[in-house]
Design a protein around this motif. Structure first.
Motif, mmCIF file in Angstrom:
data_model
loop_
_atom_site.group_PDB
_atom_site.id
_atom_site.type_symbol
_atom_site.label_atom_id
_atom_site.label_comp_id
_atom_site.label_asym_id
_atom_site.label_seq_id
_atom_site.Cartn_x
_atom_site.Cartn_y
_atom_site.Cartn_z
ATOM 1 N N GLY A 17 0.824 -1.202 0.000
ATOM 2 C CA GLY A 17 0.000 0.000 0.000
ATOM 3 C C GLY A 17 0.854 1.246 0.000
ATOM 4 O O GLY A 17 1.702 1.422 0.878
ATOM 5 N N GLY A 46 -0.629 7.338 -3.261
ATOM 6 C CA GLY A 46 -1.465 8.358 -2.600
ATOM 7 C C GLY A 46 -2.738 7.808 -2.005
ATOM 8 O O GLY A 46 -3.306 8.418 -1.107
ATOM 9 N N ALA A 49 -5.778 9.881 -0.762
ATOM 10 C CA ALA A 49 -5.382 11.287 -0.928
ATOM 11 C C ALA A 49 -4.453 11.344 -2.131
ATOM 12 O O ALA A 49 -3.235 11.401 -2.004
HETATM 13 C C1 LIG Z 1 -12.538 12.574 -0.254
HETATM 14 C C2 LIG Z 1 -11.668 12.547 0.960
HETATM 15 C C3 LIG Z 1 -11.412 13.730 1.633
HETATM 16 C C4 LIG Z 1 -10.603 13.716 2.762
HETATM 17 N N1 LIG Z 1 -10.303 14.902 3.383
HETATM 18 C C5 LIG Z 1 -9.370 14.914 4.354
HETATM 19 C C6 LIG Z 1 -8.910 16.145 4.881
HETATM 20 O O1 LIG Z 1 -9.370 17.220 4.492
HETATM 21 N N2 LIG Z 1 -7.927 16.122 5.823
HETATM 22 C C7 LIG Z 1 -7.393 14.941 6.266
HETATM 23 O O2 LIG Z 1 -6.466 14.981 7.089
HETATM 24 N N3 LIG Z 1 -7.813 13.753 5.783
HETATM 25 C C8 LIG Z 1 -8.783 13.713 4.845
HETATM 26 N N4 LIG Z 1 -9.195 12.520 4.327
HETATM 27 C C9 LIG Z 1 -8.667 11.268 4.905
HETATM 28 C C10 LIG Z 1 -7.305 10.899 4.334
HETATM 29 O O3 LIG Z 1 -7.290 10.995 2.932
HETATM 30 C C11 LIG Z 1 -7.013 9.457 4.739
HETATM 31 O O4 LIG Z 1 -7.060 9.389 6.153
HETATM 32 C C12 LIG Z 1 -5.635 8.976 4.293
HETATM 33 O O5 LIG Z 1 -5.398 9.267 2.944
HETATM 34 C C13 LIG Z 1 -5.555 7.461 4.531
HETATM 35 O O6 LIG Z 1 -4.273 6.992 4.135
HETATM 36 P P1 LIG Z 1 -3.864 5.489 4.349
HETATM 37 O O7 LIG Z 1 -2.492 5.355 3.831
HETATM 38 O O8 LIG Z 1 -4.139 5.076 5.746
HETATM 39 O O9 LIG Z 1 -4.875 4.611 3.468
HETATM 40 P P2 LIG Z 1 -5.145 4.612 1.888
HETATM 41 O O10 LIG Z 1 -5.013 5.968 1.354
HETATM 42 O O11 LIG Z 1 -6.449 3.900 1.700
HETATM 43 O O12 LIG Z 1 -3.957 3.747 1.274
HETATM 44 C C14 LIG Z 1 -4.038 2.359 1.071
HETATM 45 C C15 LIG Z 1 -3.311 2.017 -0.218
HETATM 46 O O13 LIG Z 1 -3.201 0.608 -0.319
HETATM 47 C C16 LIG Z 1 -3.440 0.233 -1.658
HETATM 48 N N5 LIG Z 1 -3.845 -1.177 -1.651
HETATM 49 C C17 LIG Z 1 -4.991 -1.711 -1.159
HETATM 50 N N6 LIG Z 1 -4.974 -3.043 -1.275
HETATM 51 C C18 LIG Z 1 -3.800 -3.372 -1.857
HETATM 52 C C19 LIG Z 1 -3.198 -4.605 -2.223
HETATM 53 N N7 LIG Z 1 -3.804 -5.771 -2.012
HETATM 54 N N8 LIG Z 1 -1.981 -4.582 -2.800
HETATM 55 C C20 LIG Z 1 -1.323 -3.404 -3.020
HETATM 56 N N9 LIG Z 1 -1.855 -2.201 -2.691
HETATM 57 C C21 LIG Z 1 -3.068 -2.187 -2.106
HETATM 58 C C22 LIG Z 1 -4.542 1.181 -2.105
HETATM 59 O O14 LIG Z 1 -4.596 1.249 -3.516
HETATM 60 C C23 LIG Z 1 -4.074 2.483 -1.457
HETATM 61 O O15 LIG Z 1 -3.208 3.201 -2.298
HETATM 62 C C24 LIG Z 1 -10.058 12.497 3.232
HETATM 63 C C25 LIG Z 1 -10.328 11.301 2.558
HETATM 64 C C26 LIG Z 1 -11.125 11.333 1.437
HETATM 65 C C27 LIG Z 1 -11.392 10.037 0.719
#
Ligand SMILES: Cc1cc2nc3c(=O)[nH]c(=O)nc-3n(C[C@H](O)[C@H](O)[C@H](O)COP(=O)(O)OP(=O)(O)OC[C@H]3O[C@@H](n4cnc5c(N)ncnc54)[C@H](O)[C@@H]3O)c2cc1C
Length: 440
Positions: A17, A46, A49
């Motif tokens: 991820g 990303g 985000a």
């Molecule tokens: C529309 C929107 C608006 C937001 N606004 C805000 C804001 O204003 N301020 C703020 O702080 N936060 C905001 N957030 C929240 C923030 O975007 C998330 O908390 C953050 O991006 C989460 O990151 P993460 O790395 O935990 O998860 P994710 O971003 O979900 O990353 C997981 C990654 O793993 C990959 N993946 C999944 N399964 C597999 C697999 N089997 N093999 C390989 N890769 C895989 C996915 O493709 C993804 O790229 C918002 C979210 C959204 C959707």
């Protein structure tokens, strides 16, 4: 993080991820000279985000806002060469609902900035101002802790935070930060955000609005940093199976073995990757009980002369919650981004109906507003987990040795945000290093 001697010979880490959590872990490990390989299913890093291209313009899958209290996010951006001072528009705390409510923090040291903002706010009665100050004093007195978690609206009612205070200040802050309506959201997590955001240093309460697309804010420079420091990032490479053998962790995506693995996927994507680990049944069940909240972003491109009075304007009583004027933020004249957080009646409408409803609401504020040249709704149905009272969030360390979880949904003071994602990645990197140096 300091360079750890000799670890590069003994340790190799697979990260599944390339969201902000996975990239944070990878950057921290690369800084420590530990070989790291990132696997990402999508063609761009990303995750939730990320940048998307719409009408030939690099935009985001959702308009994001950071706050000054996002200490680790800002530090890590700097570490990979993404300068927050250039890439983010810093706005002192300001909440404006035109003609109804306006609160602005003057440039005074904390907590005077907050005191002055509340005393001078337009749209509050004196009784409401005093009630707000009493609420903040009471929360300070209890170090922003409550004995038993409850919905935010219950906490607000018990401290007489009603009327305009609830409608224009606390409820919008709650929905924006926790992406959960106040009637359902965790009061304790909300208080954590108020503690660090509103009641921290004055700069902590600043809104930081991206001037560039989200990819360039962190994931792309992070990928360049990881590669430049001996790691690799494989895009378009989904991992469908993860197992542990005597030689280490093995993935279906390649024949290499890894001493450690960090799963950094979204909570709803976790289950299939845990299938090989019987000891993680309780974890699967815990995350399986999460519910999710959507976020809709609607981009509307108007003729270039159209603009809003502020970079960020509040709306109430309809679909729209916030309008961001991209012209004021990064010079994209006439481009507005409407944000609708959390679940609501808008989910029953078609995307075209949502876009035209938002246009009508804007026209109510901007008389003579022409029709948009184009509009596009991006509905992220599982934008974040629903941040309800007493939701159990998993720890970064799992019951399987050297297997860790990173992500905005893991245990943290913060709701699902960029900062909690980044913090979780850093915590996993520290656990990897600690597992080899005996400090964790
Ligand atoms: C529309 C929107 C608006 C937001 N606004 C805000 C804001 O204003 N301020 C703020 O702080 N936060 C905001 N957030 C929240 C923030 O975007 C998330 O908390 C953050 O991006 C989460 O990151 P993460 O790395 O935990 O998860 P994710 O971003 O979900 O990353 C997981 C990654 O793993 C990959 N993946 C999944 N399964 C597999 C697999 N089997 N093999 C390989 N890769 C895989 C996915 O493709 C993804 O790229 C918002 C979210 C959204 C959707």
């Amino acid at each position: 993080m300091d360079c750890v001697e000799d670890l590069d010979d003994r340790v190799s880490v697979a990260i599944i991820g390339a969201g902000w959590a996975g990239m944070a872990a990878a950057v921290a490990l690369a800084q420590a000279k530990i070989p790291v390989t990132v696997f990402e299913a999508a063609r761009h890093p990303g995750g939730r985000a990320r940048s998307v291209e719409i009408e030939g313009i690099a935009l985001d899958n959702g308009q994001h806002v950071l706050i000054g209290a996002y200490r680790e996010t800002l530090r890590l951006m700097r570490a990979v060469g993404a300068d927050p001072d250039k890439l983010l528009l810093r706005q002192p705390l300001a909440i404006d609902y035109p003609g109804k409510f306006s609160l602005r923090a003057p440039p005074l040291p904390a907590p005077l900035h907050l005191l002055a903002a509340l005393l001078r706010a337009m749209g509050l009665t004196w009784r409401e101002r005093i009630a707000a100050l009493r609420f903040i004093a009471a929360m300070r007195g209890s170090a922003y802790r409550i004995a038993v978690d409850m919905p935010v609206s219950e906490l607000l009612t018990s401290y007489r935070q009603t009327g305009a205070l609830a409608r224009y200040l606390w409820e919008p802050l709650c929905v924006s930060a926790l992406n959960t309506p106040a009637a359902a959201a965790s009061a304790q997590v909300f208080l954590n955000v108020l503690r660090d955001g509103l009641d921290g240093a004055r700069e902590a309460s600043d809104f930081l609005i991206p001037r560039t697309d989200l990819g360039n804010l962190f994931p792309l420079p992070a990928a360049a940093f990881i590669r430049a420091n001996g790691g690799s990032v494989h895009l378009g490479t989904p991992v469908r199976m993860l197992a542990k053998t005597e030689q280490g962790f093995v993935l279906d995506a390649g024949s290499a073995r890894y001493t450690h693995a960090i799963i950094a996927v979204g909570p709803h994507q976790l289950d299939t990757l845990l299938g090989e680990f019987a000891q993680l049944a309780a974890l699967r069940q815990c995350v399986g009980e999460f519910s999710f909240e959507p976020i809709y972003t609607c981009y509307l491109q108007y003729p270039q002369h159209v603009s809003m009075p502020q970079p960020m304007t509040g709306f109430d009583g309809g679909i729209t919650q916030w309008i961001f004027d991209r012209g004021r933020i990064n010079g994209a004249a006439g481009l507005l981004a409407a944000v609708v957080s959390a679940r609501g009646e808008h989910q029953a409408f078609s995307q075209a109906a949502v876009a035209s409803g938002i246009h009508r609401e804007l026209a109510g504020l901007l008389p003579g507003l022409p029709a948009p040249l184009w509009s596009r709704v991006i509905a992220e149905k599982r934008a974040t987990y629903s941040c309800r009272p007493r939701v159990v969030r998993p720890q970064n360390k799992t019951a399987v040795r050297n297997l860790y979880l990173a992500g905005d949904y893991t245990a943290s003071d913060y709701p699902a945000t960029l900062e909690s994602a980044i913090q979780s990645g850093l915590s996993c990197a520290s656990l990897v290093i600690g597992s080899e140096t005996g400090s964790a």
